[in-house]
Design a protein around this motif. Structure first.
Motif, mmCIF file in Angstrom:
data_model
loop_
_atom_site.group_PDB
_atom_site.id
_atom_site.type_symbol
_atom_site.label_atom_id
_atom_site.label_comp_id
_atom_site.label_asym_id
_atom_site.label_seq_id
_atom_site.Cartn_x
_atom_site.Cartn_y
_atom_site.Cartn_z
ATOM 1 N N GLU A 67 0.756 -1.366 0.586
ATOM 2 C CA GLU A 67 -0.065 -0.066 0.210
ATOM 3 C C GLU A 67 0.950 1.166 0.447
ATOM 4 N N GLY A 68 2.062 1.205 0.315
ATOM 5 C CA GLY A 68 2.914 2.341 0.151
ATOM 6 C C GLY A 68 3.826 2.472 1.200
ATOM 7 N N PHE A 69 4.568 3.026 1.646
ATOM 8 C CA PHE A 69 5.933 3.597 2.108
ATOM 9 C C PHE A 69 5.394 3.705 3.683
ATOM 10 N N THR A 70 5.768 2.609 4.629
ATOM 11 C CA THR A 70 5.496 3.019 6.103
ATOM 12 C C THR A 70 6.341 3.409 7.213
ATOM 13 N N VAL A 71 6.781 4.342 8.408
ATOM 14 C CA VAL A 71 7.771 4.101 9.312
ATOM 15 C C VAL A 71 7.192 3.925 10.154
ATOM 16 N N GLY A 72 7.768 2.932 10.821
ATOM 17 C CA GLY A 72 7.926 1.951 12.098
ATOM 18 C C GLY A 72 8.336 3.221 13.157
ATOM 19 N N TYR A 73 8.310 3.121 14.481
ATOM 20 C CA TYR A 73 8.612 3.721 15.492
ATOM 21 C C TYR A 73 8.427 3.153 16.919
ATOM 22 N N GLY A 74 9.500 2.971 17.481
ATOM 23 C CA GLY A 74 8.952 2.310 18.573
ATOM 24 C C GLY A 74 10.726 2.177 19.821
ATOM 25 N N ALA A 75 10.486 1.757 20.760
ATOM 26 C CA ALA A 75 12.269 1.816 21.379
ATOM 27 C C ALA A 75 12.319 0.307 20.765
ATOM 28 N N GLU A 76 13.510 -0.614 21.159
ATOM 29 C CA GLU A 76 13.883 -1.905 20.553
ATOM 30 C C GLU A 76 13.316 -2.828 21.542
ATOM 31 N N GLY A 77 12.918 -3.623 21.078
ATOM 32 C CA GLY A 77 12.387 -5.048 21.581
ATOM 33 C C GLY A 77 10.728 -4.768 22.198
ATOM 34 N N GLN A 78 10.290 -3.236 21.658
ATOM 35 C CA GLN A 78 8.720 -3.358 22.171
ATOM 36 C C GLN A 78 8.170 -3.028 21.085
ATOM 37 N N GLY A 79 6.772 -3.657 20.947
ATOM 38 C CA GLY A 79 6.301 -3.381 19.409
ATOM 39 C C GLY A 79 6.190 -2.237 19.388
ATOM 40 N N ASP A 80 5.876 -1.484 17.844
ATOM 41 C CA ASP A 80 6.428 -1.161 17.270
ATOM 42 C C ASP A 80 4.644 -0.268 17.009
ATOM 43 N N SER A 81 4.599 1.227 17.066
ATOM 44 C CA SER A 81 3.593 1.807 16.104
ATOM 45 C C SER A 81 4.266 2.539 14.302
ATOM 46 N N GLU A 82 2.954 2.336 13.812
ATOM 47 C CA GLU A 82 3.719 3.161 12.454
ATOM 48 C C GLU A 82 3.214 4.586 11.734
ATOM 49 N N PHE A 83 3.967 5.102 11.156
ATOM 50 C CA PHE A 83 3.678 6.409 10.447
ATOM 51 C C PHE A 83 3.146 5.595 9.187
ATOM 52 N N LEU A 84 1.832 5.984 8.796
ATOM 53 C CA LEU A 84 1.211 5.169 7.545
ATOM 54 C C LEU A 84 1.481 6.037 6.385
ATOM 55 N N PRO A 85 1.449 5.334 5.396
ATOM 56 C CA PRO A 85 1.783 6.257 3.597
ATOM 57 C C PRO A 85 1.013 7.471 3.922
ATOM 58 N N SER A 86 -0.031 7.784 4.359
ATOM 59 C CA SER A 86 -0.566 8.704 3.916
ATOM 60 C C SER A 86 0.280 10.237 4.382
ATOM 61 N N ILE A 107 10.718 12.644 13.365
ATOM 62 C CA ILE A 107 11.038 12.171 14.645
ATOM 63 C C ILE A 107 9.648 13.348 15.544
ATOM 64 N N ALA A 108 10.012 14.155 15.494
ATOM 65 C CA ALA A 108 9.280 15.112 16.879
ATOM 66 C C ALA A 108 8.033 14.548 17.147
ATOM 67 N N SER A 109 7.162 14.078 16.124
ATOM 68 C CA SER A 109 5.683 13.097 16.102
ATOM 69 C C SER A 109 6.268 11.859 17.462
#
Length: 428
Positions: free
Chosen positions: A331-350, A370-372
């Motif tokens: 569906e496009g490019f996503t960016v996962g973010y979170g601390a290593e070893g913990q479940g990631d949240s995501e910024f969606l393609p939109s 990064i700020a978000s």
């Protein structure tokens, strides 16, 4: 030399006439609202669309259809100038099938009369049917502080409000949009919670003088190519047709994609056919009118070539190392973010691809992400639900239906607007 056939002349003539109309309207649009009159301009735009709906001498229906589309793309320029992107998104059409203006007859005349009255009261109206981006209401109006959407009904107000039929469905959709835009939260009929989060700041914005300089270089370069380098692996390319082959044009300047981890290309001309709430067609950029014409007519093309892995980052937040990791998905490019070893949240393609489809350096987009991510990590670390604590501030937004006798029904009390809809209209 072989003379052109007589049958070929009307089509070429029509192309010239259509482009001349688009050029004039785009030049006038580039001067609004400082010069000119928004209502006069929309009247000219409507007249051009209606004229293009009539059968021509050569009856080139596809050419007239695309001309009408390009005219509505110009209408989108007014939308981007006056309406916030998240409001545009909420008001977008469910199906992008443009209505016929000439088939509406007196109904469309009433819409234009209502728009003129709204304008006289200090609200700037945008006629939705003159755009591709607006699909709720007949008029979307603003004074810079509030948004008011009007449905215009060319008849007397009913004594009873119907709970079924097309008008009821319009009203229900308007109610949902008003609740969402006013409160930044809405649970839809499927039980899904839709929220607008406050990400702590505005999205990055393009450097328009830099974009204009690129286009001027493209115009003057013998090769017909201009290149803007945001960073290694992040480029904006401007090209115009020349006698050289595409390879001859691009090979000397085009960076290789082989060294990119997640190469991506975005052809901005495709936005002329399908602009979005936050990625306008390039002809609606706030740059010189002559360059906007070249972009509309595709005599200059903008292409973004970027390594999306430039959005990757590592940073520390409150003693915890957080990673941003970009991934290509179907569906496009996503960016996962979170601390290593913990479940990631995501910024969606939109959100992630906003920096790809607009002339914005990915480095600026990375800083925004990064700020978000810091903001969201702070909420999660404190056990706070961001869908409650991080909601964006609600808009001043109202939805109403206007009738020919000047009466108005609305979801909220509109007396604070100080607008009395009293539209003179011949009902005979």
């Amino acid at each position: 030399m072989v003379a052109p056939s007589i049958g070929a002349l009307p089509s070429a003539f029509m192309l010239d006439q259509h482009e001349s109309i688009r050029r004039r309207l785009l030049t006038e649009l580039s001067q609004l609202p400082a010069q000119g009159n928004v209502m006069d301009w929309q009247g000219s735009l409507a007249a051009a669309i209606i004229a293009a709906e009539a059968a021509g001498v050569d009856d080139d229906r596809e050419e007239r259809k695309y001309h009408r589309h390009l005219l509505r793309v110009l209408g989108d320029g007014l939308v981007h100038n006056l309406i916030p992107p998240h409001t545009i998104r909420a008001l977008e059409p469910q199906v992008r099938r443009p209505p016929s203006l000439s088939a509406q007859h007196e109904d469309f005349e009433f819409v234009m009369e209502t728009a003129a009255t709204v304008y006289s009261y200090g609200l700037v109206p945008i006629v939705a049917d003159l755009t591709t981006l607006l699909g709720t209401g007949d008029l979307v109006c603003t004074d810079g502080r509030q948004i008011v959407v009007f449905e215009c009904k060319n008849r007397l107000a009913p004594t009873l409000v119907s709970g079924s039929g097309r008008v009821a469905r319009q009203r229900e959709r308007g109610e949902r949009i008003e609740r969402y835009l006013s409160t930044s939260s809405l649970r839809d009929e499927n039980g899904v919670l839709r929220v607008a989060l406050n990400m702590g700041g505005e999205h990055p914005q393009p450097n328009w003088p830099e974009v204009e300089a690129l286009l001027r270089r493209c115009q003057s370069a013998p090769s017909g190519v201009g290149l803007l380098t945001f960073a290694r692996g992040d480029y904006l390319l401007a090209t115009r047709p020349t006698d050289a082959s595409v390879a001859e044009q691009l090979d000397p300047v085009m960076p290789s994609a082989e060294s990119m981890t997640l190469p991506a290309a975005a052809h901005y001309a495709s936005l002329i056919d399908a602009a979005t709430h936050d990625s306008p067609a390039p002809c609606n950029y706030p740059i010189s009118a002559d360059l906007r014409v070249e972009l509309l007519e595709r005599r200059i093309l903008l292409t973004r070539v970027a390594d999306m892995s430039l959005l990757d980052a590592q940073f520390e937040h409150e003693g915890v190392e957080i990673h941003l990791v970009t991934e290509r998905r179907r569906e496009g490019f996503t960016v996962g973010y979170g601390a290593e070893g913990q479940g990631d949240s995501e910024f969606l393609p939109s959100l992630v691809e906003y920096g790809l489809w607009n002339p914005i350096a990915l480095s600026e987009m990375r800083e925004f992400l990064i700020a978000s991510a810091r903001l969201m990590a702070g909420y999660h670390r404190g056990g706070i639900d961001p869908t409650v604590a991080a909601l964006a501030s609600g808009d001043r937004f109202s939805y109403a239906t206007v009738y020919t006798d000047g009466s108005m029904t609305s979801i909220n009390n509109l007396r604070d607007l100080g607008v009395r809809m009293d539209v003179p209209h011949d009902n005979s």
